[in-house]
Design a protein around this motif. Structure first.
Motif, PDB file in Angstrom:
ATOM      1  N   ASP A 135       1.096  -1.143  -0.358  1.00 59.17           N
ATOM      2  CA  ASP A 135       0.064   0.084   0.259  1.00 59.17           C
ATOM      3  C   ASP A 135       0.968   1.622  -0.012  1.00 59.17           C
ATOM      4  OD1 ASP A 135      -2.643  -0.479  -0.320  1.00 59.17           O
ATOM      5  OD2 ASP A 135      -3.176  -1.017   1.706  1.00 59.17           O
ATOM      6  N   ALA A 136       1.662   1.551   1.045  1.00 60.23           N
ATOM      7  CA  ALA A 136       2.392   2.652   1.267  1.00 60.23           C
ATOM      8  C   ALA A 136       3.449   2.428  -0.285  1.00 60.23           C
ATOM      9  CB  ALA A 136       3.804   2.559   2.292  1.00 60.23           C
ATOM     10  N   LEU A 137       4.043   1.628  -0.929  1.00 56.60           N
ATOM     11  CA  LEU A 137       5.076   1.748  -1.919  1.00 56.60           C
ATOM     12  C   LEU A 137       4.609   1.956  -3.415  1.00 56.60           C
ATOM     13  CD1 LEU A 137       7.461   1.632  -3.411  1.00 56.60           C
ATOM     14  CD2 LEU A 137       7.431  -0.774  -4.027  1.00 56.60           C
ATOM     15  N   GLU A 138       2.632   1.552  -3.234  1.00 56.39           N
ATOM     16  CA  GLU A 138       1.444   1.741  -4.171  1.00 56.39           C
ATOM     17  C   GLU A 138       1.367   3.799  -3.977  1.00 56.39           C
ATOM     18  OE1 GLU A 138      -1.479  -0.468  -6.878  1.00 56.39           O
ATOM     19  OE2 GLU A 138      -1.355  -0.674  -4.532  1.00 56.39           O
ATOM     20  N   ALA A 139       1.354   3.892  -2.898  1.00 54.95           N
ATOM     21  CA  ALA A 139       0.989   5.240  -3.247  1.00 54.95           C
ATOM     22  C   ALA A 139       2.295   6.241  -3.596  1.00 54.95           C
ATOM     23  CB  ALA A 139       0.137   5.764  -1.466  1.00 54.95           C
ATOM     24  N   HIS A 140       2.860   5.966  -2.885  1.00 53.96           N
ATOM     25  CA  HIS A 140       3.935   7.030  -2.862  1.00 53.96           C
ATOM     26  C   HIS A 140       5.410   6.736  -3.685  1.00 53.96           C
ATOM     27  CE1 HIS A 140       1.664   9.060   0.568  1.00 53.96           C
ATOM     28  NE2 HIS A 140       1.619   7.697   1.372  1.00 53.96           N
ATOM     29  N   GLY A 141       5.149   5.625  -4.203  1.00 52.16           N
ATOM     30  CA  GLY A 141       7.070   4.871  -4.523  1.00 52.16           C
ATOM     31  C   GLY A 141       7.187   5.444  -6.048  1.00 52.16           C
ATOM     32  N   SER A 142       8.305   6.348  -6.513  1.00 49.05           N
ATOM     33  CA  SER A 142       8.113   6.388  -7.809  1.00 49.05           C
ATOM     34  C   SER A 142       8.096   4.788  -8.776  1.00 49.05           C
ATOM     35  CB  SER A 142      10.004   6.493  -7.842  1.00 49.05           C
ATOM     36  OG  SER A 142      10.411   5.428  -7.911  1.00 49.05           O
ATOM     37  N   ASP A 143       7.921   5.075 -10.482  1.00 46.90           N
ATOM     38  CA  ASP A 143       7.389   4.305 -11.075  1.00 46.90           C
ATOM     39  C   ASP A 143       8.306   3.282 -11.299  1.00 46.90           C
ATOM     40  OD1 ASP A 143       5.491   5.610 -11.861  1.00 46.90           O
ATOM     41  OD2 ASP A 143       5.661   6.640 -14.044  1.00 46.90           O
ATOM     42  N   GLU A 144       9.773   3.342 -10.728  1.00 50.90           N
ATOM     43  CA  GLU A 144      10.232   2.733 -10.863  1.00 50.90           C
ATOM     44  C   GLU A 144      10.590   1.781 -10.324  1.00 50.90           C
ATOM     45  OE1 GLU A 144      15.826   2.647 -11.516  1.00 50.90           O
ATOM     46  OE2 GLU A 144      14.572   4.318 -11.494  1.00 50.90           O
ATOM     47  N   ASN A 272      29.351  -1.382   7.068  1.00 50.78           N
ATOM     48  CA  ASN A 272      30.621  -1.362   6.047  1.00 50.78           C
ATOM     49  C   ASN A 272      30.206   0.000   5.506  1.00 50.78           C
ATOM     50  OD1 ASN A 272      31.399  -3.015   6.929  1.00 50.78           O
ATOM     51  ND2 ASN A 272      29.712  -4.078   6.252  1.00 50.78           N
ATOM     52  N   GLY A 273      29.068   0.723   6.175  1.00 52.33           N
ATOM     53  CA  GLY A 273      29.234   1.772   5.062  1.00 52.33           C
ATOM     54  C   GLY A 273      28.348   2.051   3.553  1.00 52.33           C
ATOM     55  N   GLN A 274      28.188   0.887   3.811  1.00 53.49           N
ATOM     56  CA  GLN A 274      28.196   0.497   1.909  1.00 53.49           C
ATOM     57  C   GLN A 274      26.217   0.051   2.373  1.00 53.49           C
ATOM     58  OE1 GLN A 274      29.382   1.174  -0.873  1.00 53.49           O
ATOM     59  NE2 GLN A 274      31.183   1.927   1.206  1.00 53.49           N
ATOM     60  N   CYS A 275      24.969   0.598   3.276  1.00 53.94           N
ATOM     61  CA  CYS A 275      23.606   0.106   2.814  1.00 53.94           C
ATOM     62  C   CYS A 275      23.247   1.434   1.757  1.00 53.94           C
ATOM     63  CB  CYS A 275      23.086   0.287   3.981  1.00 53.94           C
ATOM     64  SG  CYS A 275      21.212  -0.345   3.610  1.00 53.94           S
ATOM     65  N   VAL A 276      22.712   0.576   0.418  1.00 54.25           N
ATOM     66  CA  VAL A 276      22.010   1.222  -0.070  1.00 54.25           C
ATOM     67  C   VAL A 276      20.571   1.443  -0.092  1.00 54.25           C
ATOM     68  CG1 VAL A 276      21.907   2.039  -2.855  1.00 54.25           C
ATOM     69  CG2 VAL A 276      24.343   1.643  -1.846  1.00 54.25           C
ATOM     70  N   GLY A 277      19.779   2.751   0.299  1.00 55.08           N
ATOM     71  CA  GLY A 277      18.065   3.027  -0.293  1.00 55.08           C
ATOM     72  C   GLY A 277      17.861   3.664  -1.454  1.00 55.08           C
ATOM     73  N   TRP A 278      16.667   3.830  -1.652  1.00 51.59           N
ATOM     74  CA  TRP A 278      15.836   4.596  -2.727  1.00 51.59           C
ATOM     75  C   TRP A 278      14.535   5.785  -1.644  1.00 51.59           C
ATOM     76  CZ3 TRP A 278      18.220  -0.050  -3.608  1.00 51.59           C
ATOM     77  CH2 TRP A 278      19.183   0.688  -4.677  1.00 51.59           C
ATOM     78  N   MET A 279      14.682   6.493  -2.012  1.00 49.96           N
ATOM     79  CA  MET A 279      13.711   7.606  -1.065  1.00 49.96           C
ATOM     80  C   MET A 279      11.860   6.832  -1.718  1.00 49.96           C
ATOM     81  SD  MET A 279      13.216  11.556  -0.733  1.00 49.96           S
ATOM     82  CE  MET A 279      14.634  11.389   0.473  1.00 49.96           C
ATOM     83  N   VAL A 280      11.459   7.151  -0.950  1.00 48.47           N
ATOM     84  CA  VAL A 280       9.713   6.866  -1.065  1.00 48.47           C
ATOM     85  C   VAL A 280       9.725   7.801  -1.210  1.00 48.47           C
ATOM     86  CG1 VAL A 280       7.921   5.305  -0.907  1.00 48.47           C
ATOM     87  CG2 VAL A 280      10.568   4.254  -0.460  1.00 48.47           C
ATOM     88  N   GLY A 281       8.960   8.557  -2.133  1.00 47.13           N
ATOM     89  CA  GLY A 281       7.656   9.580  -1.620  1.00 47.13           C
ATOM     90  C   GLY A 281       9.047  10.974  -1.584  1.00 47.13           C
ATOM     91  N   GLU A 282       8.125  12.338  -0.972  1.00 46.30           N
ATOM     92  CA  GLU A 282       9.330  13.325  -0.543  1.00 46.30           C
ATOM     93  C   GLU A 282      10.626  13.311   0.205  1.00 46.30           C
ATOM     94  OE1 GLU A 282       6.523  16.709  -1.524  1.00 46.30           O
ATOM     95  OE2 GLU A 282       5.448  15.720  -2.358  1.00 46.30           O
ATOM     96  N   GLU A 283      11.518  13.715  -0.111  1.00 42.19           N
ATOM     97  CA  GLU A 283      12.020  14.428   1.244  1.00 42.19           C
ATOM     98  C   GLU A 283      11.208  14.624   3.002  1.00 42.19           C
ATOM     99  OE1 GLU A 283      16.579  16.034   2.829  1.00 42.19           O
ATOM    100  OE2 GLU A 283      15.906  16.373   0.606  1.00 42.19           O
ATOM    101  N   MET A 284      11.474  14.496   3.916  1.00 43.74           N
ATOM    102  CA  MET A 284      11.519  14.946   5.131  1.00 43.74           C
ATOM    103  C   MET A 284       9.158  14.735   5.113  1.00 43.74           C
ATOM    104  SD  MET A 284      13.240  17.995   6.225  1.00 43.74           S
ATOM    105  CE  MET A 284      13.233  18.542   4.468  1.00 43.74           C
ATOM    106  N   LYS A 285       9.335  14.145   4.552  1.00 40.16           N
ATOM    107  CA  LYS A 285       7.636  13.132   4.099  1.00 40.16           C
ATOM    108  C   LYS A 285       7.068  12.176   4.278  1.00 40.16           C
ATOM    109  CE  LYS A 285       6.290  17.651   2.598  1.00 40.16           C
ATOM    110  NZ  LYS A 285       4.622  18.594   3.138  1.00 40.16           N
ATOM    111  N   GLY A 286       8.544  12.034   5.118  1.00 42.01           N
ATOM    112  CA  GLY A 286       8.212  10.070   5.204  1.00 42.01           C
ATOM    113  C   GLY A 286       7.272   8.826   6.480  1.00 42.01           C
ATOM    114  N   MET A 287       7.324  10.845   7.233  1.00 38.67           N
ATOM    115  CA  MET A 287       5.730  10.075   8.075  1.00 38.67           C
ATOM    116  C   MET A 287       4.120   9.284   7.642  1.00 38.67           C
ATOM    117  SD  MET A 287       7.261   9.183  10.737  1.00 38.67           S
ATOM    118  CE  MET A 287       4.963   8.563  11.564  1.00 38.67           C
TER     119      MET A 287
END
Length: 598
Positions: A135-144, A272-287
């Protein structure tokens, strides 16, 4: 220990006679949700719950999940059961058919959710969180992100988690310290630790999709500075195959009093400083994005409470039928404890609460379905408001009665209930987490009073009470005396809810602490009132069917009798709860802090 029978008849009755399954099947996209198909799905779901999930529940509790060399090994049978669950299409029941989902209403999904959780609560926590993440990804995630992850999450090929809590930040999510630094290519480097992550690591699927709250550079303190990130266990190549392992690991498993089959993980990101993630939605709109997932989860957790209440009830009834003790005072009694009035009171209490809470959750889901799919914008708005009002009631009331009815189930067993081999104790231990999950029930109560009571100028609350009063009027004119007897308690409960709601709403502007002090009893008051309303609707429908000569008269008469018991023995508590809800904070602070320990 595996004997569970899903209450399909009651679920079917609620769908057809308390909520409006026919009207749901007329909404755009739900045209295939016809009663015959829904009946077949419920029957198949019941077979899977009773035949696959329930038999591994006891082993899951006794052996649990184990962390071995950084890998979580789930309890015996869990991995195979999950394979059957996902291959059977159960994970995708409410989701878009274009993504491989079943496209069925949430009102149909909720009874299935109850089945999974009643059969095996620990197992069912995994798909519950995946559904919320979808639900969260469908509502706020990028098309990619949607293209890369959604289809395999819907199918259940990959599972998902929700990462909010940190050691220093429990319910105060704004105190989190997990960091996200931009990598310069659209990705982010995540570093931090999260605790209490359900199924954060396991051996049931090849990949796990973590939704992680973190703070970006320069973000303000508190919840306004939080962003949401998708962090996969394994990177996903452009062709959909899995690549290298991400820098995320399970550091340890929590030792819990229940749900032993569910691995509750301490997750470490970016050692190890190599954990990679991608933002879902807008910055500072995570809640905002995370709350999409949490609201889904709050209703589902309420259903978990219903599930445990019903499972404990079924076990208690079987024991009471077989246990011979004492002398029966009931004419024609068998000598089994089910003859004893106090045992009968406990069983009827368990049955009444379970059916009332089930109806609340299914009605809540129906409101969500109309809010999402109805072509009329005004109907969508009204139903969305009703769904928002009901969600804290579903979660708070449902999980409270889950614990309470599991406790009553232990009591029915007497001394044997305190012995693990009966299985009654597991339900009590498992259920205790539910009022804590997804915002404690104190938070749910404050949400109900502080936000939902006055939502849209109080429109949802007024509409709900009007519907309740209208049902009381219908009951008053019913031909069945038992149904007629429900009218008075229901009308009194509605009056109590209205009066308490008005006083609490007035407090919000001048005495927030007083409103907070009354929030928990008000939530309970609303649970009893809404549950009693829906039980009365069920009784009216059952009485009409009996008068029409419908089949299954014993079931229909039991619906009437259970509703009558709930109205006259349980819902009558409503006026007293209204007084407690409006008493203000003074009684809570009449003793100084340092005297509380004396």
């Amino acid at each position: 220990m595996s004997d569970y029978t899903a209450p399909v008849r009651d679920m079917r009755f609620v769908l057809n006679h308390v909520v409006d399954l026919k009207a749901l099947s007329e909404l755009p996209g739900y045209d295939h949700a016809e009663p015959d198909l829904v009946d077949a799905i419920l029957e198949e779901g019941a077979k899977f719950a009773g035949g696959v999930l329930a038999p591994i529940n006891w082993a899951g509790d006794q052996e649990g999940a184990k962390l071995e060399n950084g890998v979580v090994r789930t309890a015996p049978g869990f991995a195979d059961a999950y394979r059957q669950f996902s291959q059977g299409g159960w994970n995708g029941v409410p989701f878009d058919p274009e993504l491989g989902g079943g496209g069925l209403p949430w009102a149909v999904t909720i009874p299935l959710t109850e089945m999974w959780n009643a059969a095996n609560l620990a197992f069912s926590l995994c798909p519950l969180l995946t559904q919320g993440a979808i639900d969260a990804l469908e509502a706020h995630g990028s098309d990619e992100l949607k293209a890369k992850y959604l289809e395999k999450m819907v199918s259940g090929e990959w599972t998902a988690t929700m990462n909010l809590t940190e050691p220093q930040a429990g319910s105060d999510v704004g105190a989190l310290r997990t960091k996200a630094e931009p990598r310069g290519d659209g990705a982010w480097l995540i570093q931090g630790q999260k605790i209490f992550i359900t199924f954060g690591e396991h051996d049931m699927t090849d990949n796990i999709v973590h939704l992680v709250l973190a703070r970006t550079p320069g973000a303000p303190e508190g919840t306004k500075g939080i962003s949401l990130f998708l962090v996969p266990k394994f990177f996903v190549n452009d062709d959909g195959t899995l690549g290298e392992r991400n820098d995320v690991r399970c550091a340890s498993l929590e030792e819990k009093i229940g749900i032993h089959g569910s691995p509750t993980c301490v997750m470490s990101y970016g050692d190890n400083g190599q954990c990679v993630g991608w933002m879902v939605g807008e910055e500072m709109k995570g809640m905002r994005a995370m709350f999409t997932m949490m609201n889904n989860a709050r209703l589902s957790v309420g259903v978990q409470g219903v599930a445990i209440a019903d499972r404990a009830y079924q076990r208690a009834v079987r024991f009471a039928r077989d246990r011979v003790q004492g002398r029966s005072l009931r004419p024609g009694g068998t000598g089994a404890i089910i003859d004893h009035a106090d045992v009968r009171r406990m069983l009827m209490t368990m049955k009444g609460y379970s059916e009332a809470a089930r109806a609340i959750c299914i009605y809540n889901a129906e409101c969500l379905d109309f809010a999402r799919r109805h072509p009329d914008e005004s109907v969508r708005r009204i139903r969305q408001g009703m769904a928002e009002l009901l969600t804290p009631i579903s979660k708070g009331f449902g999980t409270d009665i889950g614990v309470e009815m599991a406790s009553v189930g232990v009591q029915v067993h007497g001394g044997m209930g305190f012995v693990e081999e009966t299985g009654a104790g597991q339900h009590y231990r498992d259920s205790r987490i539910l009022p804590i999950y997804e915002g404690t029930n104190g938070i749910q109560a404050m949400d109900l009073v502080g936000r939902k009571l006055t939502l849209n100028g109080g429109e949802p609350m007024r509409a709900l009470l009007a519907d309740i009063v209208a049902t009381a009027d219908i009951a008053q004119g019913a031909g069945d005396p038992a149904v007629q007897a429900m009218a008075g308690p229901l009308a009194e409960a509605a009056d109590a809810a209205r009066e308490a709601g008005e006083k609490l709403a007035a407090m919000l502007g001048s005495d927030m602490n007083g409103a907070g002090a009354g929030a928990a009893p008000f939530l309970r008051l609303m649970g009893l009132t809404v549950g009693g309303w829906l039980m009365t609707k069920a009784a009216i429908a059952a009485a009409d069917l009996v008068e029409q000569g419908a089949d299954d008269r014993p079931f229909l008469k039991a619906k009437i009798a259970t509703a009558h018991f709930f109205a006259t023995q349980i819902m009558v508590q409503a006026p007293a709860l209204a007084r407690a809800a409006t008493a203000g904070a003074e009684p809570l602070y009449a003793i100084d802090d340092d005297v509380l320990v004396a």
